[in-house]
Scaffold this motif. Structure first.
Motif, short mmCIF file in Angstrom:
data_model
loop_
_atom_site.label_atom_id
_atom_site.label_comp_id
_atom_site.label_asym_id
_atom_site.label_seq_id
_atom_site.Cartn_x
_atom_site.Cartn_y
_atom_site.Cartn_z
N SER A 61 -23.37 -29.29 47.04
CA SER A 61 -23.67 -28.08 46.30
C SER A 61 -25.09 -27.60 46.57
O SER A 61 -25.34 -26.42 46.78
N ILE A 62 -26.03 -28.55 46.59
CA ILE A 62 -27.43 -28.21 46.86
C ILE A 62 -27.59 -27.74 48.31
O ILE A 62 -28.27 -26.75 48.59
N LEU A 63 -26.94 -28.45 49.23
CA LEU A 63 -27.04 -28.13 50.65
C LEU A 63 -26.51 -26.73 50.94
O LEU A 63 -27.11 -25.96 51.70
N LEU A 64 -25.38 -26.41 50.32
CA LEU A 64 -24.75 -25.11 50.57
C LEU A 64 -25.30 -24.01 49.66
O LEU A 64 -24.95 -22.84 49.81
N ARG A 65 -26.14 -24.42 48.71
CA ARG A 65 -26.78 -23.49 47.78
C ARG A 65 -25.77 -22.68 46.97
O ARG A 65 -25.96 -21.49 46.70
N ARG A 66 -24.72 -23.33 46.59
CA ARG A 66 -23.73 -22.67 45.72
C ARG A 66 -22.88 -23.74 45.05
O ARG A 66 -22.82 -24.89 45.50
N SER A 67 -22.22 -23.36 43.99
CA SER A 67 -21.34 -24.28 43.29
C SER A 67 -20.11 -24.56 44.14
O SER A 67 -19.55 -23.64 44.75
N LEU A 68 -19.70 -25.80 44.17
CA LEU A 68 -18.51 -26.16 44.91
C LEU A 68 -17.27 -25.90 44.06
O LEU A 68 -17.35 -25.81 42.83
N PRO A 69 -16.11 -25.75 44.70
CA PRO A 69 -14.88 -25.50 43.93
C PRO A 69 -14.65 -26.57 42.87
O PRO A 69 -14.94 -27.75 43.08
N SER A 70 -14.13 -26.16 41.72
CA SER A 70 -13.89 -27.09 40.62
C SER A 70 -12.86 -28.15 40.98
O SER A 70 -12.77 -29.18 40.32
N GLN A 71 -12.10 -27.94 42.05
CA GLN A 71 -11.14 -28.94 42.49
C GLN A 71 -11.85 -30.20 43.01
O GLN A 71 -11.27 -31.27 43.08
N MET A 72 -13.13 -30.06 43.37
CA MET A 72 -13.89 -31.20 43.88
C MET A 72 -14.60 -31.94 42.76
O MET A 72 -14.78 -33.16 42.83
N GLY A 73 -15.05 -31.23 41.75
CA GLY A 73 -15.75 -31.86 40.65
C GLY A 73 -15.95 -30.89 39.51
O GLY A 73 -16.11 -29.68 39.74
N ILE A 74 -15.91 -31.39 38.28
CA ILE A 74 -16.05 -30.52 37.11
C ILE A 74 -16.85 -31.26 36.04
O ILE A 74 -16.66 -32.46 35.82
N GLU A 75 -17.76 -30.55 35.39
CA GLU A 75 -18.57 -31.16 34.35
C GLU A 75 -17.71 -31.56 33.16
O GLU A 75 -16.84 -30.80 32.72
N ALA A 76 -17.96 -32.76 32.63
CA ALA A 76 -17.21 -33.25 31.48
C ALA A 76 -17.34 -32.30 30.30
O ALA A 76 -16.40 -32.11 29.52
N LYS A 77 -18.51 -31.66 30.17
CA LYS A 77 -18.74 -30.72 29.08
C LYS A 77 -17.79 -29.53 29.18
O LYS A 77 -17.29 -29.04 28.15
N ILE A 78 -17.49 -29.09 30.39
CA ILE A 78 -16.56 -27.97 30.58
C ILE A 78 -15.15 -28.39 30.17
O ILE A 78 -14.43 -27.63 29.52
N VAL A 79 -14.75 -29.60 30.55
CA VAL A 79 -13.42 -30.09 30.18
C VAL A 79 -13.29 -30.18 28.66
O VAL A 79 -12.28 -29.76 28.08
N ALA A 80 -14.33 -30.69 28.00
CA ALA A 80 -14.31 -30.82 26.55
C ALA A 80 -14.22 -29.45 25.88
O ALA A 80 -13.44 -29.24 24.94
N GLN A 81 -15.01 -28.49 26.36
CA GLN A 81 -14.98 -27.14 25.80
C GLN A 81 -13.63 -26.48 26.01
O GLN A 81 -13.10 -25.80 25.12
N ALA A 82 -13.06 -26.69 27.20
CA ALA A 82 -11.75 -26.12 27.49
C ALA A 82 -10.68 -26.74 26.59
O ALA A 82 -9.79 -26.03 26.08
N MET A 83 -10.77 -28.04 26.39
CA MET A 83 -9.80 -28.74 25.55
C MET A 83 -9.83 -28.17 24.13
O MET A 83 -8.77 -27.93 23.52
#
Length: 220
Positions: A174-196
Motif C-alpha cells: 500500500s505504501i509502495l503503490l501510494r494507495r489503498s489496496l483492495p479490501s480483498q487483500m486486507g481489511i481493518e478489524a475496526k471496519i469489520v466491527a463497524q459493518a457488523m
C-alpha cells in the motif's frame, strides 16, 4: 420503542473487542451480554458479563434470549494445537451458540467467517469455514448475516508470526503503490466491527453474505 438487547461471543478478539466498544457506546442496545472464559475486567452500566465454560454453553442459555447475537469466535492452529481443537472453537462453539440462541428466541445471528470460505475446498481452513457457514445457514433465524473478511488488520494481543508477515506485506504494498489496496487483500478489524454493527441495524431478513468490499461500502 422497545429497547433491544445484544449478545457477543469472542469479545476479546481483534474484531470482538472493537465491536464490544461500539455496542456499549451506541444507544440501540439497553443491555449487552458478553460470553467469556474469564473476566474482561471492564465495567459499564450496559454490560452483563457471563463467565462460562464454552463446552457447557447450555448452562447459561437463559442469557441468550436477546435480539441480536454477534459471534466473533475464532482461533489459530498455533493456539489450539490441533485441528480438532481449532474446529471446536471455530465451528462447534458457534453452532451450539446459534442453536441455543434460536431456541431462546433470538432473531438475528451475525457471524464472522472468512473471505475464502468454501465447503468444497481441498484446503482445510476454507473448508472448515465453509462447513461453519452451511451449519449456521440451516438454523432458521429471521435474519442470518455472514461476514467474510479478508486478512484482518489491527493490533492483536498475541503475536501471530505468519499473519504478521502477511500484514506487513499488505501494508508495504500500500505504501509502495501510494494507495489503498483492495479490501480483498486486507481489511481493518475496526471496519469489520463497524459493518457488523450497521448490518444488525439494517436487519434484512433471510441469509445474507457480506464481502470485504460490501463491508467497506456499508460504513461509508
Amino acid at each position: 420503542m422497545k429497547e433491544r438487547t445484544a449478545l457477543i461471543a469472542g469479545a476479546t478478539g481483534l474484531v470482538g473487542n472493537e465491536l464490544l466498544q461500539i455496542l456499549l457506546q451506541e444507544k440501540e442496545y439497553e443491555r449487552v451480554y458478553a460470553i467469556v472464559r474469564k473476566s474482561l475486567m471492564l465495567k459499564h452500566p450496559k454490560l452483563i458479563e457471563i463467565v462460562c465454560d464454552f463446552d457447557r454453553l447450555e448452562e447459561v442459555k437463559e442469557y441468550f434470549a436477546v435480539d441480536d447475537v454477534f459471534c466473533c469466535l475464532g482461533t489459530t492452529i498455533k493456539k489450539a494445537k490441533t485441528r480438532e481443537a481449532m474446529y471446536k472453537v471455530d465451528v462447534e462453539y458457534p453452532v451450539t451458540l446459534a442453536k441455543l440462541a434460536k431456541a431462546q428466541g433470538a432473531c438475528h445471528f451475525l457471524i464472522i467467517s472468512s473471505v475464502n470460505a468454501n465447503v468444497e475446498s481441498f484446503i482445510w481452513y476454507p473448508k472448515m469455514k465453509g462447513q461453519l457457514e452451511e451449519q449456521i445457514k440451516n438454523i432458521p433465524f429471521a435474519t442470518t448475516s455472514i461476514l467474510r473478511p479478508s486478512l484482518l488488520l489491527g493490533m492483536r494481543k498475541e503475536f501471530r508470526f505468519f499473519e504478521g508477515i502477511a500484514i506487513k506485506v499488505v501494508r508495504g504494498l500500500s505504501i509502495l503503490l501510494r494507495r489503498s489496496l483492495p479490501s480483498q487483500m486486507g481489511i481493518e478489524a475496526k471496519i469489520v466491527a463497524q459493518a457488523m454493527y450497521q448490518i444488525a441495524q439494517m436487519n434484512k431478513p433471510g441469509v445474507r453474505i457480506y464481502s470485504p468490499k460490501q463491508m467497506e461500502d456499508i460504513i461509508k
